[in-house]
Design a protein around this motif. Sequence first.
Motif, mmCIF file in Angstrom:
data_model
loop_
_atom_site.group_PDB
_atom_site.id
_atom_site.type_symbol
_atom_site.label_atom_id
_atom_site.label_comp_id
_atom_site.label_asym_id
_atom_site.label_seq_id
_atom_site.Cartn_x
_atom_site.Cartn_y
_atom_site.Cartn_z
ATOM 1 N N HIS A 95 0.725 -1.149 -0.097
ATOM 2 C CA HIS A 95 0.120 -0.155 0.077
ATOM 3 C C HIS A 95 0.912 1.422 -0.136
ATOM 4 C CE1 HIS A 95 1.236 -0.389 4.181
ATOM 5 N NE2 HIS A 95 0.672 0.648 4.513
ATOM 6 N N ILE A 96 0.258 2.496 -0.222
ATOM 7 C CA ILE A 96 0.962 3.532 -0.131
ATOM 8 C C ILE A 96 0.027 4.786 0.582
ATOM 9 C CG2 ILE A 96 2.196 3.479 -2.202
ATOM 10 C CD1 ILE A 96 -0.168 5.181 -3.774
ATOM 11 N N TRP A 97 0.764 5.389 1.475
ATOM 12 C CA TRP A 97 0.203 6.469 2.196
ATOM 13 C C TRP A 97 0.241 7.915 1.434
ATOM 14 C CZ3 TRP A 97 -3.136 6.951 5.748
ATOM 15 C CH2 TRP A 97 -3.118 7.907 6.747
ATOM 16 N N LEU A 98 -0.850 8.201 0.699
ATOM 17 C CA LEU A 98 -0.790 9.156 -0.406
ATOM 18 C C LEU A 98 -1.118 10.502 0.054
ATOM 19 C CD1 LEU A 98 -0.419 9.701 -3.216
ATOM 20 C CD2 LEU A 98 -3.022 9.516 -3.647
ATOM 21 N N ILE A 155 -4.638 9.745 2.231
ATOM 22 C CA ILE A 155 -5.710 8.590 1.927
ATOM 23 C C ILE A 155 -4.574 7.265 1.966
ATOM 24 C CG2 ILE A 155 -7.452 9.662 0.878
ATOM 25 C CD1 ILE A 155 -6.458 8.620 -1.707
ATOM 26 N N ARG A 156 -5.119 6.066 2.272
ATOM 27 C CA ARG A 156 -4.354 4.794 2.135
ATOM 28 C C ARG A 156 -4.771 4.155 0.803
ATOM 29 N NH1 ARG A 156 -5.169 -0.337 5.490
ATOM 30 N NH2 ARG A 156 -6.835 -0.506 3.755
ATOM 31 N N LEU A 157 -3.913 3.957 0.067
ATOM 32 C CA LEU A 157 -4.198 3.129 -1.314
ATOM 33 C C LEU A 157 -3.652 1.674 -1.302
ATOM 34 C CD1 LEU A 157 -3.500 5.731 -4.008
ATOM 35 C CD2 LEU A 157 -5.726 5.308 -2.895
ATOM 36 N N SER A 187 -10.072 6.830 3.755
ATOM 37 C CA SER A 187 -9.520 8.074 4.256
ATOM 38 C C SER A 187 -8.654 7.858 5.325
ATOM 39 C CB SER A 187 -10.934 8.895 4.802
ATOM 40 O OG SER A 187 -10.497 9.966 5.680
ATOM 41 N N GLY A 188 -7.629 8.895 5.679
ATOM 42 C CA GLY A 188 -6.696 8.929 6.603
ATOM 43 C C GLY A 188 -7.258 9.026 8.055
#
Length: 446
Positions: free
Chosen positions: A371-374, A412-414, A398-399
């Motif tokens: 995942h990524i923390w965008l 946001i987390r993806l 949502s964060g």
Amino acid sequence: MSSTKFSKIAQIIEKRIDEGEYPLNSKLPTHRVLADELDTTPATVAKAYKLLADKGRLESFIGRGTFVCEPSELSMAIQAPEDEADFNFSILQPCLHKNVLSLQKAYQVAGQQLTADLIGYTEHSGHKAHRQAGVNWAKRYGLEGGDVSNTLLTNGAQHALFLLINALTKPGDTIAVESLTYPGIMAVASLSGRNVVGIPMDGHGVIPEELEKVIAESKPTLVVVVPSHQNPTGITMPECRRREVAGIIEKHDIWLVEDDIYCFLNEEPIPAISNFIPSKSFHISALSKAISPAMRCGFVKAPQGQVTSLNAHIRTNTWLSSPINYIAATHLIDTGEAFEMAAIQRETACQRQHIAREILPQLQCHSSGYHIWLPLPESWKAERLMVEAKNKNVIVSSGSYFDVTGNEPDHIRLSLMSVSTEQRLREGLSILKALMDSDVNTLFPF
């Protein structure tokens, strides 16, 4: 009446909930009133209400009406796929199509190996051979000191968290977690009546000085950390920071739970924090992220003095995890195929991280995580972006669902792995990028 029509009505209602037109705990219009407004029938509205009630968004009471429920943060952060047309970036799981054939064969082997002894009750949370497989799995990725006497079997990592929080703390106790953390930990704490306090983080994980401060001020009974590819930030704690955290735990009358479910994604094994404080730590690993969420196989290495108590909790809670799952898992681990499957997932994650950095240039980190923390543009709030992305069939987290303090981080987390193909990954990320590049004030001037 087509299913499409009441589904569309449900989408309208859900959007009104998300945008605040129907606030939490408010009473919704009657079937007839909403049917007149939307030019449909009361029966269609009733079906839409039922659909949203099944999703946990609404609750109906005979004689009182239908009300908006407060959604579970866990269910909102991790949304199960409902429509193949969706680009679901909310679920952290392997690329499952890569593992199907191996799992089919493993469960065929499990079926052939079933005996009367294996399908009956057993002590010690599960059979010795299956506990040894758990020892071998965790050892490959950096855990030392595990053996069949101190390793217990659980129904996955979430069950392990629930087990340990309820066994090691009591209602009213405080649990210290990373300030941005996996919502499943907060869900267990909330359900169990435990308080949660956040430990501030930096680029290497929890900050030692802040951990000391939280212990001094909040007197937690338990500290929970995710040291590898932390959810949601993606941070992997280096060995030096792990040693610092272990040293602090060692000084205090406190337990550590090390949720190391993503350890297999590290380029090289990193020593577990539990290696440095084996008498004060509990190490969790599992196969759900490397193999499949359906393979509910979790492993807990515990201090020897806590094994009897934990076995009693497991017997009370589930008695034992399904041996059928563990026969298949043990076959995969013993043959080495489980490690090959994990390596393929790590390679896939690296490829998808590269694609994400191509499309989303604001990403700076190079990761092999799922995942990524965008970070978001200044004009966007995470909650609003989540709603508008969903309208374009892109589901993100949502964060705010990960923030222990109750704030709304500008992230946001993806998840990059739950979308089936690289082509669909590119399509979904491109839709999201176009949305973030747009001016929210121009799109929504009201």
